[in-house]
Design a protein around this motif. Sequence first.
Motif, PDB file in Angstrom:
ATOM      1  N   ASP A 286      -8.331  -9.724   1.339  1.00 33.44           N
ATOM      2  CA  ASP A 286      -9.618  -9.581   0.729  1.00 33.44           C
ATOM      3  C   ASP A 286     -11.021  -9.461   1.838  1.00 33.44           C
ATOM      4  O   ASP A 286     -11.737  -8.507   1.593  1.00 33.44           O
ATOM      5  CB  ASP A 286      -9.978 -10.095  -0.432  1.00 33.44           C
ATOM      6  N   LYS A 287     -10.905 -10.273   2.601  1.00 30.60           N
ATOM      7  CA  LYS A 287     -11.930 -10.566   3.434  1.00 30.60           C
ATOM      8  C   LYS A 287     -12.124  -9.342   4.547  1.00 30.60           C
ATOM      9  O   LYS A 287     -13.060  -8.879   5.107  1.00 30.60           O
ATOM     10  CB  LYS A 287     -11.960 -12.132   4.416  1.00 30.60           C
ATOM     11  N   PHE A 288     -10.821  -8.830   4.973  1.00 32.48           N
ATOM     12  CA  PHE A 288     -10.706  -7.555   5.919  1.00 32.48           C
ATOM     13  C   PHE A 288     -11.195  -6.402   5.019  1.00 32.48           C
ATOM     14  O   PHE A 288     -12.131  -5.796   5.766  1.00 32.48           O
ATOM     15  CB  PHE A 288      -9.432  -7.430   6.002  1.00 32.48           C
ATOM     16  N   LYS A 289     -10.911  -6.275   3.727  1.00 29.14           N
ATOM     17  CA  LYS A 289     -11.354  -5.132   3.155  1.00 29.14           C
ATOM     18  C   LYS A 289     -13.066  -5.143   2.767  1.00 29.14           C
ATOM     19  O   LYS A 289     -13.776  -4.242   2.621  1.00 29.14           O
ATOM     20  CB  LYS A 289     -10.963  -4.906   1.652  1.00 29.14           C
TER      21      LYS A 289
ATOM     22  N   ASP B  57      -2.466  -4.003   2.024  1.00 28.57           N
ATOM     23  CA  ASP B  57      -1.646  -5.302   2.384  1.00 28.57           C
ATOM     24  C   ASP B  57      -2.671  -6.270   3.313  1.00 28.57           C
ATOM     25  O   ASP B  57      -2.082  -7.624   3.784  1.00 28.57           O
ATOM     26  CB  ASP B  57      -0.426  -4.940   3.257  1.00 28.57           C
ATOM     27  N   ALA B  58      -3.960  -6.118   3.559  1.00 31.24           N
ATOM     28  CA  ALA B  58      -4.880  -6.865   4.266  1.00 31.24           C
ATOM     29  C   ALA B  58      -5.460  -7.803   3.302  1.00 31.24           C
ATOM     30  O   ALA B  58      -5.333  -7.903   2.244  1.00 31.24           O
ATOM     31  CB  ALA B  58      -5.946  -6.018   5.139  1.00 31.24           C
TER      32      ALA B  58
ATOM     33  N   GLN C   7      -6.191  -9.138   9.917  1.00 30.61           N
ATOM     34  CA  GLN C   7      -5.335  -8.888   8.455  1.00 30.61           C
ATOM     35  C   GLN C   7      -5.314  -9.898   7.882  1.00 30.61           C
ATOM     36  O   GLN C   7      -5.205  -9.909   6.567  1.00 30.61           O
ATOM     37  CB  GLN C   7      -3.872  -8.476   9.117  1.00 30.61           C
ATOM     38  N   ARG C   8      -5.394 -11.217   8.296  1.00 29.86           N
ATOM     39  CA  ARG C   8      -5.031 -12.651   7.504  1.00 29.86           C
ATOM     40  C   ARG C   8      -6.511 -12.796   6.912  1.00 29.86           C
ATOM     41  O   ARG C   8      -6.630 -14.207   6.574  1.00 29.86           O
ATOM     42  CB  ARG C   8      -4.451 -13.719   8.395  1.00 29.86           C
TER      43      ARG C   8
ATOM     44  N   LEU D 137       0.884  -1.274   0.098  1.00 36.52           N
ATOM     45  CA  LEU D 137       0.021  -0.120   0.057  1.00 36.52           C
ATOM     46  C   LEU D 137       0.736   1.242  -0.179  1.00 36.52           C
ATOM     47  O   LEU D 137       0.506   2.215  -0.788  1.00 36.52           O
ATOM     48  CB  LEU D 137      -1.006  -0.037   1.234  1.00 36.52           C
ATOM     49  N   ALA D 138       1.960   1.301   0.736  1.00 37.52           N
ATOM     50  CA  ALA D 138       2.791   2.490   1.054  1.00 37.52           C
ATOM     51  C   ALA D 138       3.297   2.837  -0.368  1.00 37.52           C
ATOM     52  O   ALA D 138       3.426   4.025  -0.698  1.00 37.52           O
ATOM     53  CB  ALA D 138       3.689   2.271   2.120  1.00 37.52           C
TER      54      ALA D 138
END
Length: 359
Positions: free
Chosen positions: A247-250, A244-245, A318-319, A31-32
């Motif tokens: 896709d389930k987190f997003k 960087d997370a 995150q995972r 991401l950064a």
Amino acid sequence: MNLPQLKIGDLVAKVPVIQGGMGVGISLSGLASAVAKEGGIGVIAAAMIGLTSKKGGKDHAKAHIDALTDEIRKAKEMTSGILGVNIMVALSNFADMVSTSVKEGADVIFSGAGLPLDLPKYVSEETKTKLVPIVSSGRAASIICKKWISKFDYIPDAFVVEGPKAGGHLGFKREQLDDPKFSLEEILPEVIKAVKPYEEKTGRTIPVIAAGGVYSGEDICKYLQMGAAGVQMGTRFVATHECDADDKFKQTYVDSTKEDMAIIQSPVGLPGRAVKNDFLQAVTAGEKTPFKCPFHCIKSCKVEKSPYCIAAALINAQRGKLKNGFAFAGSNAWRTEKIISVKQLFTDLKSEFDKACAS
């Protein structure tokens, strides 16, 4: 009207947008670097970064240093843009994380969750790394300026002022979160006013960056018109392909509603903002039991009384293992409609900004 540049000393970001540092492992090199490529300032979150590494090992202290080193190097390989590291003062390995960031040539260190009163001791004349405290009041900005000037002859390179609508751990008491006196609209002018005498005294500009609930180009326009030099945004960057997370987190953001935005009491003794889920409901219902702490990551964590480990809960999320964790989120996370690229996000922000500032 075009988005202005953001100048922090001799660093010039083409777009006045800093991507907030989001731990554990939500903003790493992926991401950064994507944000830095688009002309913003990309930020790696140092909090418990060793947990994101596949290398692991028993030596937690070394794992965090190695992981941060790897992420800064990876990001630098991907972009020549501006890269920062977010390091919470409350981290028990604060000194390690700061020294590693300076050694690896991070452009900026952003530091909040406590007052970073001794941050300048980690840099020398030759160091290019800029030091930017994150504060939630004019008083805090004033204390830091005074202390840094008297002790280190160093003036903060900028300030991020974070209001109570931010995601994650918040620098406010619970009852202040909805009190208009503590809103970003109130505290931003306070901080700008607090740094004025130090700018005059040193002949240096101290840019003040608005953060906490900044979501749209319209918000950027509003805060720049109020005197901010730029904005810091976290939540909006989560629903990007490059975040960087898992896709389930997003997707948690995409699926959330306004009612899902919850204030929790974190084991580290601070209120935090997160998306309601089964894990948090189980905590509230008293179904989680105290645990043994493997990490000792945050100085203020009340391990013996805590029903769960915040580091474990955040790395699980995150995972994508949200049964065993939860997603921190800013107050506007429910507005997220879909996952897009960072490039598209910058295009959207620019057009929202132009439209808002033209009207």
